[in-house]
Each structure stands twice: as structure tokens, then as C-alpha cells.
Enzyme design. Sequence first.
Site, PDB file in Angstrom:
ATOM      1  CE  LYS A 169      -0.275   3.199   4.117  1.00 13.94           C
ATOM      2  NZ  LYS A 169       0.599   2.033   4.146  1.00 13.94           N
ATOM      3  CB  THR A 185      -0.949   0.034   1.216  1.00 14.90           C
ATOM      4  OG1 THR A 185      -0.174  -0.079   2.404  1.00 14.90           O
ATOM      5  CG2 THR A 185      -1.970  -1.074   1.146  1.00 14.90           C
TER       6      THR A 185
HETATM    7  N1  GLU Z   1       5.584  -1.189   3.380  1.00 20.36           N
HETATM    8  C1  GLU Z   1       4.951  -2.338   2.785  1.00 20.36           C
HETATM    9  C2  GLU Z   1       4.496  -2.107   1.364  1.00 20.36           C
HETATM   10  O1  GLU Z   1       4.062  -1.057   1.000  1.00 20.36           O
HETATM   11  C3  GLU Z   1       3.836  -2.860   3.603  1.00 20.36           C
HETATM   12  C4  GLU Z   1       2.666  -1.934   3.644  1.00 20.36           C
HETATM   13  C5  GLU Z   1       1.452  -2.516   3.016  1.00 20.36           C
HETATM   14  O2  GLU Z   1       1.463  -3.271   2.055  1.00 20.36           O
HETATM   15  O3  GLU Z   1       0.405  -2.151   3.544  1.00 20.36           O
HETATM   16  O4  GLU Z   1       4.575  -3.025   0.609  1.00 20.36           O
END
Ligand code: GLU
Length: 425
Positions: free
Chosen positions: A242, A164
Site C-alpha cells: 500500500k 487495506t
Molecule cells: N484501517 C482500516 C483497515 O485497514 C481501514 C482501511 C481500509 O480498509 O482501507 O481495515
Amino acid sequence: MKEVKPLHRVEIKTTEKKYQGVLLERPALADKKYIVLKLDNGYNIGLEKKKIKSIRDLGSVKAGKHTKPGRENKGDKPHVSVIATGGTIASRVDYLTGGVHSAFSAQELISAVPELKSIADIRGKQLYNKFSENIQPGDWVSIAKSVARELDDKALGVVVTHGTDTLGYTAAALAFMLKTPVPVVLTGAQRSSDRGSSDAALNLIHSVKTAAESKYPGVCVVMHANLSDDISLIHNPARVRKMHSSRRDAFQSVNCAPLGRVSEKEIILHQEYTPRVNKPELNTKINEAVSLIKYHPGLKPQVIDYLVDSGYEGIVLEGTGLGHTSERLFDSIKAGTDSGILFCMSSQTLNGRVNMNVYSTGRVLIDCGVIPCADMLPETALVKLMWVLGQTKNRKKAAEMMLTDYVGEISDKSHIKDDLSVFES
Ligand code: GLU
């Protein structure tokens, strides 16, 4: 260590302690040095194989329904491809360290959500297993090509699962690179799939539903709408951000309403969308010599000089308010534009739009050659500038393209009341 099959009850003696519980299956991508045991109190623990002194098989337990990995439910359902790139949606908690690790392959992810079978005939593809902070512009190109291949291979929709953190950047990049007559949906999760509070399953179900049933002709983002487990929002890929580090409803459309919403019962699109193209068109040329600089008190002109001297061709400024920087950057910015670098202005307020005609600071920056980017998000302006400078070397043409709306990234007027109204009373 004696081999015991997963889903058998076992008694394990380690160098430290004795445990009883059910031996769990380890996902394909998990660390092979550990086994995971579900204890009778419901908690899972990881045990290092080399510390195990003995293991006693107490017999098999009735396994929960498990779908065999592979192409799901071949038949009359629409064919949706799920391309996995990593992130929390494909992760699980490591019960040894409490850390979250990439662990699920695309097939395991699909198999873990049996509801998907009733929506679509799913084909899973593992492109990467990366946290999204490691996704780079070259990866956007690979993802776009991979999506296009699935569409050429008769997918009626594609879902891309992604971390995310930088999902918004990838979504914007795919939107500029790929014109598609069918839905291409990006989704992720804030909480890993093996946690009770995970948003992974709902986001995946609603994304596959959007890909299979919505007929939305383009790239979009589908993520939880709120804190309950019932509705997701469909966002414009160039307008979404986000906005929270951990909440499940972190993704929000900025400066516009979401495109629609999805629930188990229905998909509601807020307007009718006509396809821009009859078949997918891919244009992945980008120029990575672009950067995004957030203006802050104390920012030294040398930062701009450094980028100019290092061969950067485009710089997006995330200015204050209506689109300003300190006057001490003016000479560096002017020298940059004189040497052919395109400077674009976005605002760190995110909401509202840039208007550089109000204060003298803005007017001077326009005289220095800075392009005001209306209500475009700073990171969308960054991605767009990379794409635009991949299409043309001509600065004037590039400036025109930056101010042309391609995928709804820019509007004549933000739906949010124009900040300038305060000057009208
Ligand atoms: N920091 C990681 C990423 O963006 C984990 C966060 C997530 O996927 O929510 O892949």
C-alpha cells in the site's frame, strides 16, 4: 418509537427538528440505536431513536432492485467463495459522526454488487469484521484454514476481502502458507461502499472475475490500477504494498511488474503460470517471535538487546540504502546472532536490492551473521521469517530458506536497474 418499514417515506419530528425523507434499511451489523434517513437533497442522516418524538408513515416508495442475500445464482457458473474479514470494503460512513464503521456482512456486500451474479455462483462467509490493523499472525492462520476449507468444498476460486492497511502482510502470509492450483484473491477498498468515489464494487467485481476465470494458480492481490473505474491490477502477494494512504490506486507491485490486469472485457496475465500443486496444500506453522526494526538515526542498541533478551528468535532489519545500520548496533547484533537469533536485512528504499558487500558497514554486518535479503520487501521478509522459523529450528536451514524463492518474493535480479551500476562507470 412507532415501527415503520424501511423504504417508506416518513416525516420525523425529533426533539430538535422536523425531517422528511426515505427510511433506509440498516445493515445487520449497524448500531441499532439509530435510524438512517435519505433526505430529498440526496444526503443521508442518522437520527438517534431516543430523540424521535413522532414518526408519520407517508407510504412506501419503489425500492431499487435488491438481491436476496444468500448463495447467489446457483447454476452453471463457477463457484467462488467470498470470505469477508472486515476493513473499509465492508464499511459505511456513519452520518452522525462522519466516521467509517464496519457495517456490511459478507452477504450484504455480495448483494450490494449485483454484477457478481453474472460472473460466478457466489458463496459468502463472514470470518471476521475487523479493521486490518487488528489482524494478527494468528488470524493469518485462520484465514488460510478458512480458504482451504472453501477450496476443499469445491470452490473454483476464493476471494478474501480485507482492510487495506495490512492487506499486504496477510497476502504474503497466505502465499507462504497455502499452495493452491486455483486463484485465491485478496482485495479491499480505500473508500467505503456508500461513497460515490468508492472503489469497493470494482475491486470486488474484478477479484471475483479473477477468481472465477483467470486460472492463476496461487494467491494474488487485485486492486484498482488507476483513478478511473475500469482496470485493476493483479499483484504478486509478496511484492505488493500500500503506497498511498487514500488513493484508489494505492497498491503497487514493488521491484517487479504486476502479474496481470483485469477489465470488464478480459483478464491478461503477463506470463503463463503452471500450478505447483494439484490440490491445495496448507502449511500454517509460524513462529511469532519475530520483529521488524526500522533503522533510524538515534536508534539505540538497547532496542536490539531488549528483543534478544525477550526471547525473540528472528529480527528483520529495515536498513538504510544497500542494507546498513549504524556501527553502534554492531555489538548488539553480534551478541544476538551468537545467541542463535536470525537477523535478516532488507532495505528501507524498498526499490532496488540489498547489497552488503559494497561498503565496510555492510561487510561487518555480514560478519556479524546478518542475512542479506536481496530485493524482498521488509514486511514480506518479516512474514517469511515467521513462517520459516515455524518450519525449522535450524538456523543454517532457516537462512537457506530465507534466500530461497518460494512465491516470487525474491529475484536474482530486480527488474529495476541495479543500484550498483552507479559504481561501474
Ligand atoms: N484501517 C482500516 C483497515 O485497514 C481501514 C482501511 C481500509 O480498509 O482501507 O481495515
